[in-house]
Design an enzyme around this catalytic site. Structure first.
Site, PDB file in Angstrom:
ATOM      1  N   ASP A  28       6.831 -36.973  -4.359  1.00  0.00           N
ATOM      2  CA  ASP A  28       6.636 -36.285  -5.489  1.00  0.00           C
ATOM      3  C   ASP A  28       5.672 -35.018  -5.382  1.00  0.00           C
ATOM      4  O   ASP A  28       5.627 -33.971  -5.852  1.00  0.00           O
ATOM      5  CB  ASP A  28       6.048 -36.983  -6.614  1.00  0.00           C
ATOM      6  CG  ASP A  28       7.234 -37.983  -7.082  1.00  0.00           C
ATOM      7  OD1 ASP A  28       8.173 -37.634  -7.589  1.00  0.00           O
ATOM      8  OD2 ASP A  28       6.932 -39.222  -7.142  1.00  0.00           O
ATOM      9  N   ASP A  55      -0.372 -23.910  -5.279  1.00  0.00           N
ATOM     10  CA  ASP A  55      -0.118 -23.976  -3.984  1.00  0.00           C
ATOM     11  C   ASP A  55      -1.458 -23.500  -2.988  1.00  0.00           C
ATOM     12  O   ASP A  55      -1.481 -23.495  -1.882  1.00  0.00           O
ATOM     13  CB  ASP A  55       1.099 -23.263  -3.520  1.00  0.00           C
ATOM     14  CG  ASP A  55       1.048 -21.802  -3.742  1.00  0.00           C
ATOM     15  OD1 ASP A  55       0.592 -21.371  -4.702  1.00  0.00           O
ATOM     16  OD2 ASP A  55       1.459 -20.797  -3.026  1.00  0.00           O
ATOM     17  N   ASP A 175      -1.018 -12.768   3.290  1.00  0.00           N
ATOM     18  CA  ASP A 175      -0.012 -13.116   2.702  1.00  0.00           C
ATOM     19  C   ASP A 175       1.275 -12.863   3.342  1.00  0.00           C
ATOM     20  O   ASP A 175       1.617 -11.625   3.496  1.00  0.00           O
ATOM     21  CB  ASP A 175       0.095 -13.039   1.162  1.00  0.00           C
ATOM     22  CG  ASP A 175       1.007 -13.405   0.061  1.00  0.00           C
ATOM     23  OD1 ASP A 175       2.017 -14.052   0.648  1.00  0.00           O
ATOM     24  OD2 ASP A 175       1.203 -12.902  -0.850  1.00  0.00           O
ATOM     25  N   HIS A 348       4.050 -11.389  -5.248  1.00  0.00           N
ATOM     26  CA  HIS A 348       3.753 -11.001  -3.761  1.00  0.00           C
ATOM     27  C   HIS A 348       4.356  -9.660  -3.369  1.00  0.00           C
ATOM     28  O   HIS A 348       5.266  -9.406  -3.585  1.00  0.00           O
ATOM     29  CB  HIS A 348       4.426 -12.158  -2.886  1.00  0.00           C
ATOM     30  CG  HIS A 348       4.000 -13.658  -2.870  1.00  0.00           C
ATOM     31  ND1 HIS A 348       2.745 -14.277  -2.568  1.00  0.00           N
ATOM     32  CD2 HIS A 348       4.591 -14.606  -4.029  1.00  0.00           C
ATOM     33  CE1 HIS A 348       2.898 -15.299  -2.870  1.00  0.00           C
ATOM     34  NE2 HIS A 348       3.532 -15.604  -3.949  1.00  0.00           N
ATOM     35  N   HIS A 370       0.681 -18.131   4.696  1.00  0.00           N
ATOM     36  CA  HIS A 370       1.548 -18.262   3.379  1.00  0.00           C
ATOM     37  C   HIS A 370       3.037 -17.742   3.925  1.00  0.00           C
ATOM     38  O   HIS A 370       3.526 -16.677   3.489  1.00  0.00           O
ATOM     39  CB  HIS A 370       1.113 -17.450   2.244  1.00  0.00           C
ATOM     40  CG  HIS A 370      -0.322 -17.630   1.894  1.00  0.00           C
ATOM     41  ND1 HIS A 370      -0.911 -18.662   2.198  1.00  0.00           N
ATOM     42  CD2 HIS A 370      -1.238 -16.728   1.321  1.00  0.00           C
ATOM     43  CE1 HIS A 370      -2.315 -18.748   1.781  1.00  0.00           C
ATOM     44  NE2 HIS A 370      -2.473 -17.486   1.411  1.00  0.00           N
TER      45      HIS A 370
END
Ligand SMILES: [Zn+2]
Ligand SMILES: [Zn+2]
Length: 713
Positions: A28, A55, A175, A348, A370
């Site tokens: 999960d 996250d 990122d 993003h 990321h």
């Protein structure tokens, strides 16, 4: 999660979690493996959070149970979200929560001098982190895009980035999520414009499903909706919660009189309703899925309504989202989503924005973070194109140790890292998952935790005090997991007076585990130790929280019967689903399902009374509570028609499907509570109240109706 270490001190930037993909059957939550940190707990100076997405913050409560975190530093909204999360885990007082805004003076954590820079993203108040370290200056972007017209006017602070670039940046952790996509991500305002185009011409309900953290999306929808004479209802737990937090902290402005409670929707003509709901990922039991399945207590969708799915499915969720779209379309609603209307933009930045950041910061080295490896590789390619030498591009994976020394970054080592799986918890709302009080840690982790640390919650001590020995069982769900229950051994010495009678009753509840190997545990060798532990169950929790013990015992007995009969019912059906119609003939099978349904009916109908009584007596702030359990897993949303056909059983398939779902959730809910007990975490009484109430309101009545139909076939 990135761990920065210098001079014997550790600062952690972000502590996120991942959502399982299909290959993680029965899992999960996916947490980072904290073992590196557990071994160096005393070095930790604090956690710095870039923004409030799961996250990036989701594993913080789990981390805080493993190690002591002196301080958590974040911007205002991020802290607001974190605070509510920690509250629900009973951890709010375990760390100092320090608010820092971009533009504030730098602060020190150990040898690190840290500063925030404003970044635009799909949640307000996101920031990049500048870390002055003994080894050089590092910029950690967090998630960002360079939105020149963000909804709140808080642009990515390119001026500040350029000035940090002028001071000299040794390492950029950037990122990479959209590194593979050319061009520039559109501004969040584009979505507002789309709403402005769509709303005025619609006469039915408008329902928008997005991430509950996307405050600007909700704000834009609410603004346009209110202009068009609609009232706004926030539907779904995390949507309501985040809207509250954002409104309280001033990140969202929706006047009180424009807000409607979900239960009051029915009083308003459809053309005056704007419903903002969770479930954009098609999560089972989320508001949108329940609406799509016509199973929501307050919201229904019909011809003339418009449903806008204002999000992109996370890889792995596409099928569920498509299923929801199909069902909504079948009910006559028009469904708008990313593929047919500009109702979503990413948070993003794409390739051009990544290039811009590299150009502004002019780092000596770039370390893409990321994203999946191919995205990291695409980001590395952008860095190459920006003129970085190959040796200054650091492609690191989980566990890679990168050394920054005299301004030079290089990979030096690899430590144990990776993932820790958490199961026994239905993934409900993506952004709500970690808020539930029921969770279970991987047994390996549980054992490895070892050392006692601080006052990690009075609730833990509460259960430990009354720990009694019992046949150890390691209940694991799912096909490919679980371990056989080892032979029992009881330690009675710690049992409180009168406990043994109760214990006997409790253990009539059959262990619902199947034997299998748990690959994640392989080589751990820690399970041997596990056997000696008393394993508390949901019954302990109910007893613990009860005001009147007699009521608790009645409820435990009846709920035990319900659990056992629900399990028998579900297992019977699952056998057929696996194509094991043995041993009976179709007639025998027909009788078998009738008997199973009868058993469930008897058990459930006896539950109402003790449950009511227990709820009445429970000293809980009912308004505060959030249920500890989630909804059914994908596997539980089975199409039973063909299965029953194959088994030669003639019963209404829709009733079987409903009953199966309800009973599976019941079983899962109890397992979840047992899981919480097993990690010595008693849910807050308000959460227990909310869960039991939810059980009573949303499951038991329906299940009883459904099995009654089956008892007469
Ligand atoms: Zn992220
Ligand atoms: Zn994010």
């Amino acid at each position: 999660m990135t761990v920065y270490e210098a001079d014997g001190s550790i600062v952690i930037v972000d502590a996120g979690l991942a959502f399982p993909r299909d290959e993680h059957l029965g899992v999960d939550l996916v947490l980072p493996d904290f073992s590196y940190l557990v071994e160096r707990a005393e070095m930790i100076r604090g956690v710095v959070l870039t923004h409030g997405h799961e996250d990036h913050v989701g594993s913080l409560p789990y981390l805080m149970r493993e190690v002591r975190i002196p301080v958590v530093v974040a911007t205002r909204l991020t802290l607001g979200l974190i605070k509510s999360k920690l509250d629900e885990h009973g951890l709010a007082r375990e760390a100092e929560l320090r608010e820092v805004a971009p533009g504030d003076d730098p602060f020190n954590l150990g040898p690190f001098r840290i500063e925030f820079i404003r970044m635009a993203h799909s949640i307000p108040d996101a920031a990049a982190v500048v870390l002055e370290t003994p080894g050089g200056r590092v910029v950690h972007t967090g998630d960002y895009k360079i939105d020149h017209t963000p909804v709140d006017g808080q642009r990515t602070d390119v001026g500040k980035l350029a000035s940090v670039g002028n001071q000299g940046v040794d390492l950029l952790l950037g990122d990479s999520t959209n590194a593979e996509r050319a061009g520039v991500t559109q501004s969040e305002r584009v979505v507002g414009e789309a709403f402005r185009q769509i709303f005025p011409s619609r006469t039915g309900r408008i329902l928008i499903s997005s991430f509950a953290s996307n405050v600007h999306r909700m704000q834009q929808a609410a603004d346009v909706g209110i202009e068009c004479g609609r009232k706004v209802a926030f539907v779904g737990r995390s949507m309501r919660k985040n809207a509250n937090i954002a409104r309280n902290l001033g990140y969202m402005n929706v006047p009180e009189e424009a807000i409607l409670r979900p239960q009051d929707l029915a009083e308003l003509p459809p053309g005056e309703q704007l419903i903002l709901c969770t479930g954009s990922q098609g999560e089972p039991m989320s508001a949108m899925t329940r609406i799509a399945y016509n199973d929501h207590p307050a919201v229904r969708v019909e011809a003339g309504d418009t449903v806008i799915i204002s999000a992109k499915p996370i890889p792995g969720n596409e099928l569920r989202v498509h299923d929801a779209i199909n069902r909504l379309a079948r009910s006559g609603a028009e469904v708008l989503h990313e593929d047919n209307a500009p109702v979503h933009v990413s948070g993003h930045g794409r390739a051009e924005e990544l290039r811009t950041i590299i150009a502004l910061l002019r780092p000596r080295a770039v370390m893409p973070v990321h994203g999946e490896f191919r995205m990291l590789a695409a980001h590395a390619q952008l860095a190459r194109e920006s003129g970085l030498a190959e040796e200054n591009i650091v492609l690191a994976e989980n566990g890679t140790v990168v050394e920054l020394k005299d301004g030079v970054a290089r990979v030096v080592d690899h430590v144990q890292a990776g993932m820790t799986f958490v199961d026994g918890l239905g993934v409900g709302d993506v952004h709500d998952v970690a808020l539930r009080d029921r969770r279970r840690r991987h047994p390996c982790r549980l054992e490895r935790r070892g050392r006692p640390h601080g006052a990690a919650g009075a609730d833990r001590a509460r259960l430990r005090r009354r720990r009694r020995a019992a046949p150890g069982r390691v209940a694991r769900r799912g096909a490919a997991r679980a371990r056989a229950a080892p032979s029992g051994r009881r330690h009675r010495d710690q049992a409180p007076p009168g406990a043994s009678a109760r214990r006997a009753r409790r253990h009539r509840v059959p262990p619902h585990a199947q034997a299998a190997d748990d690959p994640a545990c392989a080589g751990g060798g820690l399970m041997a130790h596990h056997r000696l532990r008393y394993v508390p169950t949901w019954a302990d929790v109910l007893e613990e929280c009860a005001t009147e013990q007699a009521t608790a015992l009645r409820l435990i007995a009846q709920l035990g019967a319900c659990e056992a009969s629900a399990l028998a019912f579900c297992r019977l059906l699952e056998q057929w689903a696996r194509g094991e119609p043995k041993p009976a003939t179709p007639g025998g099978r027909q009788a078998a399902i009738r008997r199973a349904a009868e058993r469930v009916e008897t058990a459930l109908s006896g539950l109402q009374d003790p449950l009511d009584r227990y709820l009445l007596e429970l000293e809980a702030d009912a308004l505060e509570g959030r249920s500890w359990y989630g909804g059914p897993g994908v596997a539980e949303l089975l199409d039973w028609g063909p299965i029953l056909d194959r088994a030669g059983v003639r019963v209404p398939a829709d009733r079987v499907a409903q009953a199966y779902l309800e009973l599976a959730v019941l079983v899962r809910a109890l397992e979840g509570l047992s899981d919480a007990a097993r990690i010595e975490l008693v849910p807050a009484p308000s959460s227990l109240w909310a869960g039991l109430f939810d059980l009573r309101e949303n499951l038991l009545g329906g299940a009883l109706d459904d099995v009654r139909v089956l008892t007469v076939t």
